[in-house]
Design a protein around this motif. Structure first.
Motif, short mmCIF file in Angstrom:
data_model
loop_
_atom_site.label_atom_id
_atom_site.label_comp_id
_atom_site.label_asym_id
_atom_site.label_seq_id
_atom_site.Cartn_x
_atom_site.Cartn_y
_atom_site.Cartn_z
N LYS A 122 -15.67 -26.87 13.59
CA LYS A 122 -14.59 -26.88 12.60
C LYS A 122 -15.20 -26.87 11.19
O LYS A 122 -16.06 -27.68 10.88
CB LYS A 122 -13.71 -28.11 12.78
N PHE A 123 -14.73 -25.94 10.35
CA PHE A 123 -15.25 -25.85 8.99
C PHE A 123 -14.93 -27.12 8.22
O PHE A 123 -13.86 -27.71 8.35
CB PHE A 123 -14.69 -24.63 8.27
N LEU A 124 -15.89 -27.53 7.37
CA LEU A 124 -15.77 -28.77 6.61
C LEU A 124 -15.00 -28.61 5.29
O LEU A 124 -14.59 -29.59 4.70
CB LEU A 124 -17.17 -29.32 6.30
N GLY A 125 -14.80 -27.41 4.83
CA GLY A 125 -14.15 -27.20 3.55
C GLY A 125 -12.68 -27.56 3.54
O GLY A 125 -12.08 -27.86 4.57
N GLN A 126 -12.11 -27.52 2.34
CA GLN A 126 -10.70 -27.82 2.13
C GLN A 126 -9.88 -26.54 2.17
O GLN A 126 -10.36 -25.48 1.78
CB GLN A 126 -10.50 -28.49 0.77
N GLY A 127 -8.64 -26.64 2.63
CA GLY A 127 -7.74 -25.49 2.62
C GLY A 127 -6.89 -25.47 3.86
O GLY A 127 -7.30 -25.93 4.92
#
Length: 167
Positions: free
Chosen positions: A105-110
């Motif tokens: 799972k990508f750690l960035g926001q959005g």
């Protein structure tokens, strides 16, 4: 006539909302993004950000901002960052950042397919000299066991550089 009024109200409303968000960002000293063609970061594409420094007394945090989409196929990101100072000095760093957790799972926001990662580059730094600085960055990804780098790193849509006041 009615469509013109609606469009103008929409434009005015958008400007007001934009100004509200910009004025609330009191820590921002510099913030710029560059979009990548076809959402791919070529290994020879060195991105450059130029900014002027007047404040040599207060501490700053520097960030690399990465926007990626679902086509980004790695859990990390290697970059080579270079800071050129007005006095001719240069600092070069090879950096690795986590882009996804252990499950992928990508750690960035959005909320959409685009995730934005705000990655620390330098913390609590003092710019020693007034003048124009240049920050350059390029991707340095390689597949395990391969010497040559990944020609086109897919899934990176934008790269940004941000400077914030620490207080």
């Amino acid at each position: 006539m009615l469509k013109t009024i609606s469009k103008s109200k929409l434009v005015v409303g958008s400007l007001i909302v934009s100004m509200f968000f910009i004025s609330c960002d009191k820590k921002r000293v510099f913030d710029e993004y560059l979009s990548l063609t076809d959402q791919k970061w070529n290994k020879n594409n060195e991105l450059k950000f130029t900014f002027s420094v007047e404040d040599t007394l207060n501490l700053n945090n520097l960030f690399i901002n990465i926007r990626n989409n679902k086509d980004y196929g790695y859990s990390n990101l290697f970059v080579i960052a270079q800071m050129n100072f007005p006095d001719g000095n240069t600092v070069v760093d090879t950096l690795e950042y986590d882009m996804a957790d252990g499950t992928g799972k990508f750690l960035g926001q959005g909320f959409s397919d685009i995730k934005e990662s705000k990655l620390y580059y330098k913390e609590n730094i003092l710019f020693p000299t007034k003048g124009d600085y240049t920050f350059k960055i390029r991707q340095a990804m390689r597949k395990n066991g391969e010497v040559s780098g990944i020609e086109n790193l897919e899934g990176v849509t934008d790269v940004g550089f941000r400077i914030e006041k620490t207080k």
